[in-house]
Write a protein that holds these residues in place. Structure first.
Motif, PDB file in Angstrom:
ATOM      1  N   ALA A 387      -1.641   0.105 -63.522  1.00 32.96           N
ATOM      2  CA  ALA A 387      -2.994   0.485 -63.933  1.00 32.96           C
ATOM      3  C   ALA A 387      -3.586   1.504 -62.966  1.00 32.96           C
ATOM      4  O   ALA A 387      -4.247   2.468 -63.372  1.00 32.96           O
ATOM      5  CB  ALA A 387      -3.877  -0.756 -64.006  1.00 32.96           C
ATOM      6  N   ALA A 388      -3.344   1.306 -61.656  1.00 33.62           N
ATOM      7  CA  ALA A 388      -3.861   2.239 -60.658  1.00 33.62           C
ATOM      8  C   ALA A 388      -3.208   3.612 -60.805  1.00 33.62           C
ATOM      9  O   ALA A 388      -3.867   4.647 -60.644  1.00 33.62           O
ATOM     10  CB  ALA A 388      -3.616   1.684 -59.263  1.00 33.62           C
ATOM     11  N   ARG A 389      -1.906   3.646 -61.129  1.00 29.87           N
ATOM     12  CA  ARG A 389      -1.225   4.926 -61.307  1.00 29.87           C
ATOM     13  C   ARG A 389      -1.765   5.668 -62.536  1.00 29.87           C
ATOM     14  O   ARG A 389      -1.814   6.901 -62.547  1.00 29.87           O
ATOM     15  CB  ARG A 389       0.281   4.694 -61.431  1.00 29.87           C
ATOM     16  CG  ARG A 389       0.934   4.378 -60.081  1.00 29.87           C
ATOM     17  CD  ARG A 389       2.431   4.532 -60.131  1.00 29.87           C
ATOM     18  NE  ARG A 389       3.000   4.442 -58.800  1.00 29.87           N
ATOM     19  CZ  ARG A 389       3.964   3.612 -58.448  1.00 29.87           C
ATOM     20  NH1 ARG A 389       4.472   2.782 -59.343  1.00 29.87           N
ATOM     21  NH2 ARG A 389       4.433   3.588 -57.214  1.00 29.87           N
ATOM     22  N   ASP A 390      -2.129   4.913 -63.563  1.00 24.98           N
ATOM     23  CA  ASP A 390      -2.749   5.545 -64.738  1.00 24.98           C
ATOM     24  C   ASP A 390      -4.050   6.233 -64.347  1.00 24.98           C
ATOM     25  O   ASP A 390      -4.358   7.339 -64.818  1.00 24.98           O
ATOM     26  CB  ASP A 390      -3.014   4.500 -65.828  1.00 24.98           C
ATOM     27  CG  ASP A 390      -1.733   4.011 -66.490  1.00 24.98           C
ATOM     28  OD1 ASP A 390      -0.699   4.709 -66.358  1.00 24.98           O
ATOM     29  OD2 ASP A 390      -1.757   2.932 -67.118  1.00 24.98           O
ATOM     30  N   VAL A 391      -4.814   5.567 -63.478  1.00 24.22           N
ATOM     31  CA  VAL A 391      -6.062   6.166 -62.997  1.00 24.22           C
ATOM     32  C   VAL A 391      -5.774   7.407 -62.155  1.00 24.22           C
ATOM     33  O   VAL A 391      -6.437   8.443 -62.283  1.00 24.22           O
ATOM     34  CB  VAL A 391      -6.885   5.134 -62.189  1.00 24.22           C
ATOM     35  CG1 VAL A 391      -8.085   5.793 -61.512  1.00 24.22           C
ATOM     36  CG2 VAL A 391      -7.350   3.995 -63.088  1.00 24.22           C
ATOM     37  N   LEU A 392      -4.757   7.310 -61.284  1.00 20.35           N
ATOM     38  CA  LEU A 392      -4.396   8.443 -60.436  1.00 20.35           C
ATOM     39  C   LEU A 392      -3.993   9.667 -61.258  1.00 20.35           C
ATOM     40  O   LEU A 392      -4.268  10.802 -60.860  1.00 20.35           O
ATOM     41  CB  LEU A 392      -3.239   8.053 -59.506  1.00 20.35           C
ATOM     42  CG  LEU A 392      -3.568   7.176 -58.294  1.00 20.35           C
ATOM     43  CD1 LEU A 392      -2.284   6.651 -57.665  1.00 20.35           C
ATOM     44  CD2 LEU A 392      -4.372   7.958 -57.267  1.00 20.35           C
ATOM     45  N   SER A 393      -3.336   9.436 -62.377  1.00 21.87           N
ATOM     46  CA  SER A 393      -2.833  10.547 -63.188  1.00 21.87           C
ATOM     47  C   SER A 393      -3.865  11.066 -64.194  1.00 21.87           C
ATOM     48  O   SER A 393      -3.635  12.094 -64.839  1.00 21.87           O
ATOM     49  CB  SER A 393      -1.563  10.129 -63.932  1.00 21.87           C
ATOM     50  OG  SER A 393      -1.836   9.040 -64.801  1.00 21.87           O
ATOM     51  N   ALA A 394      -4.990  10.349 -64.326  1.00 20.06           N
ATOM     52  CA  ALA A 394      -6.031  10.792 -65.262  1.00 20.06           C
ATOM     53  C   ALA A 394      -6.712  12.059 -64.737  1.00 20.06           C
ATOM     54  O   ALA A 394      -6.819  12.274 -63.529  1.00 20.06           O
ATOM     55  CB  ALA A 394      -7.051   9.684 -65.468  1.00 20.06           C
ATOM     56  N   LYS A 395      -7.200  12.892 -65.639  1.00 20.66           N
ATOM     57  CA  LYS A 395      -7.821  14.159 -65.238  1.00 20.66           C
ATOM     58  C   LYS A 395      -9.136  13.949 -64.496  1.00 20.66           C
ATOM     59  O   LYS A 395      -9.378  14.550 -63.457  1.00 20.66           O
ATOM     60  CB  LYS A 395      -8.035  15.035 -66.461  1.00 20.66           C
ATOM     61  CG  LYS A 395      -6.755  15.643 -67.008  1.00 20.66           C
ATOM     62  CD  LYS A 395      -7.043  16.628 -68.131  1.00 20.66           C
ATOM     63  CE  LYS A 395      -5.761  17.284 -68.635  1.00 20.66           C
ATOM     64  NZ  LYS A 395      -6.029  18.250 -69.737  1.00 20.66           N
ATOM     65  N   ALA A 396      -9.967  13.096 -65.023  1.00 25.37           N
ATOM     66  CA  ALA A 396     -11.279  12.884 -64.386  1.00 25.37           C
ATOM     67  C   ALA A 396     -11.703  11.429 -64.561  1.00 25.37           C
ATOM     68  O   ALA A 396     -12.601  11.117 -65.350  1.00 25.37           O
ATOM     69  CB  ALA A 396     -12.320  13.833 -64.984  1.00 25.37           C
ATOM     70  N   PRO A 397     -11.054  10.506 -63.850  1.00 26.16           N
ATOM     71  CA  PRO A 397     -11.422   9.102 -63.998  1.00 26.16           C
ATOM     72  C   PRO A 397     -12.830   8.852 -63.459  1.00 26.16           C
ATOM     73  O   PRO A 397     -13.249   9.461 -62.476  1.00 26.16           O
ATOM     74  CB  PRO A 397     -10.372   8.370 -63.160  1.00 26.16           C
ATOM     75  CG  PRO A 397      -9.944   9.376 -62.141  1.00 26.16           C
ATOM     76  CD  PRO A 397     -10.013  10.703 -62.829  1.00 26.16           C
ATOM     77  N   SER A 398     -13.530   7.952 -64.113  1.00 25.68           N
ATOM     78  CA  SER A 398     -14.878   7.608 -63.657  1.00 25.68           C
ATOM     79  C   SER A 398     -14.792   6.688 -62.443  1.00 25.68           C
ATOM     80  O   SER A 398     -13.760   6.052 -62.193  1.00 25.68           O
ATOM     81  CB  SER A 398     -15.650   6.915 -64.779  1.00 25.68           C
ATOM     82  OG  SER A 398     -15.075   5.646 -65.057  1.00 25.68           O
TER      83      SER A 398
END
Length: 441
Positions: A387-398
């Motif tokens: 889940a954390a890696r998904d956030v890391l790879s997101a363009k602009a996580p909140s």
């Protein structure tokens, strides 16, 4: 020696093919994909007998059956025998409920030892189990093999020979006690095999104790003891499962080679120049320190036992242990060794010969093709890191998404030394600074 196996309409896949290496062969794969099954078939190809057919006390080693009885099923194999290479295909005959065998005298693959996962052992000895001649006629009057349940390894094996009940093995307890009393080569051999199989760190070694033990006033047996690393002599029957597993293995190897030498001398034959060992769940009951030593030790044990005869040794072992895969890194030779992996893909079992690459740390083996884990962590840790890696790879996580992933990581119990924290903490720190700066502006 077993060179190849090819199965059609038998086992977990429509077709499986295995090209084996001459020294070490490791088989990995998830539960239920056919590792034990392949070892059973390998034993049958070498000896033409299913273990369960010869000893109903086993909890494994059953005869293979076609997946679809309405279709042709076959087991093809190539064996390096005493007289040369043998290639044979055995079809299943439904009317006879059996695999059709070669007529007449079979091949002689050398001494074959099979350590089953349930603690049983199977031994096929070319001096004691192979056909003999009466005049010019080949006859099979000897025992087809020695098949021990786990209990019979310890208490002895009694079989009918020429219509008479015969004690073919006294078992570990009685034989080892007898060898110790005699104090000759057999006792030294058993002690040497134990020493090789049990890894030693300082004074923490596994060796025979200085005395026998009695379990009760009603039990007349002298029970051999083992000297534990903490200095006590413990009756072998009271030792841990791991120690007993090693002791049973040491005994069966010592017993099989000893009896083969005795029988060869009685028959005026040369001892076998080939030894094949099959081993299911090679790491069973063993501490990690022992798991990472068992494969190199086994190869060394058999080579040591047979060094006077210069026998070649082939080991085929199934394992679930990343430590076993890591342990062979110093000795793996692509010319002599192979690694095979069973995977479930699209609802079908696939067997592949994998390239053996040295990965170093055991955690790297956990995420390799051998074990297919996404992360070398707990299941909760794996989910949190994903889940954390998904956030890391997101363009602009909140900031809310980042904080939610951070909370999940901390609740998963990732240790402070986990290398993922370095990257994650820096990312969170930068995200908070950016949010604070944006808020000021």
């Amino acid at each position: 020696m077993l060179d190849s196996l090819q199965l059609q309409n038998v086992g977990p896949a429509p077709e499986l093919k295995l090209e084996l290496a001459p020294r070490l062969n490791l088989i990995t794969g998830d539960n239920g994909l056919g590792k034990s099954f392949l070892l059973d078939v390998a034993w049958w190809a070498l000896t033409r007998k299913w273990p369960q057919d010869l000893n109903a006390n086993l909890t494994s080693g059953y005869a293979a059956r076609p997946t679809d009885i309405t279709k042709r099923a076959s087991i093809a194999f190539e064996v390096e025998s005493k007289t040369g290479r043998v290639k044979y295909e055995s079809p299943y005959v439904a009317d006879e409920q059996a695999w059709k065998g070669k007529a007449g005298r079979p091949w002689n693959p050398g001494l074959v030892i099979y350590a089953l996962a349930d603690g049983g052992f199977a031994v096929w000895d070319p001096a004691r189990n192979y056909w003999k001649k009466q005049g010019n006629i080949d006859v099979q009057e000897r025992l087809p093999a020695y098949i021990f349940s786990s209990k019979e390894v310890w208490d002895g094996l009694r079989l009918s020979v020429d219509g008479k009940p015969t004690q073919v093995s006294n078992g570990l307890v009685a034989d080892w006690a007898s060898w110790i009393r005699e104090g000759r080569d057999d006792a030294k051999r058993m002690a040497a095999v134990l020493a090789l199989l049990a890894p030693t760190v300082g004074d923490d070694s596994l060796k025979p104790g200085d005395s026998f033990a009695r379990l009760s006033v009603n039990d007349a047996r002298d029970i051999p003891t083992v000297r534990m690393g903490y200095g006590q002599d413990v009756p072998i029957l009271y030792a841990s499962l791991g120690v007993r597993r090693i002791a049973a293995l040491a005994y069966m190897l010592s017993w099989a080679w000893r009896e083969h030498l005795v029988a060869s001398r009685q028959l005026g034959q040369q001892p076998s120049s080939r030894v094949v060992m099959l081993f299911d769940e090679i790491e069973a009951h063993l501490h990690p320190r022992w798991q990472r030593a068992v494969v190199p030790a086994l190869l060394k044990v058999v080579q040591t036992l047979t060094e006077d005869e210069g026998a070649s040794v082939q080991l085929i072992a199934a394992t679930h242990s990343p430590l076993v895969l890591a342990s062979v890194e110093p000795l793996f030779d692509v010319e002599k060794d192979a690694w095979f992996d069973l995977d479930l893909e699209g609802g079908q079992v696939e067997l592949r010969k994998r390239e053996y690459v040295r990965l170093g740390e055991v955690g790297n083996w956990l995420v390799s093709d051998a074990f297919d884990l996404k992360e070398p962590r707990s299941l909760e840790g794996e989910r949190a890191v994903r889940a954390a890696r998904d956030v890391l790879s997101a363009k602009a996580p909140s900031l809310e998404e980042i904080e939610a992933a951070d909370k999940q990581l901390r609740e998963a119990g990732l240790p402070d030394i986990d290398p993922f924290w370095v990257r994650w903490d820096y990312f969170v720190e930068q995200a908070k600074k950016a949010a604070a700066a944006e808020k000021k502006s």
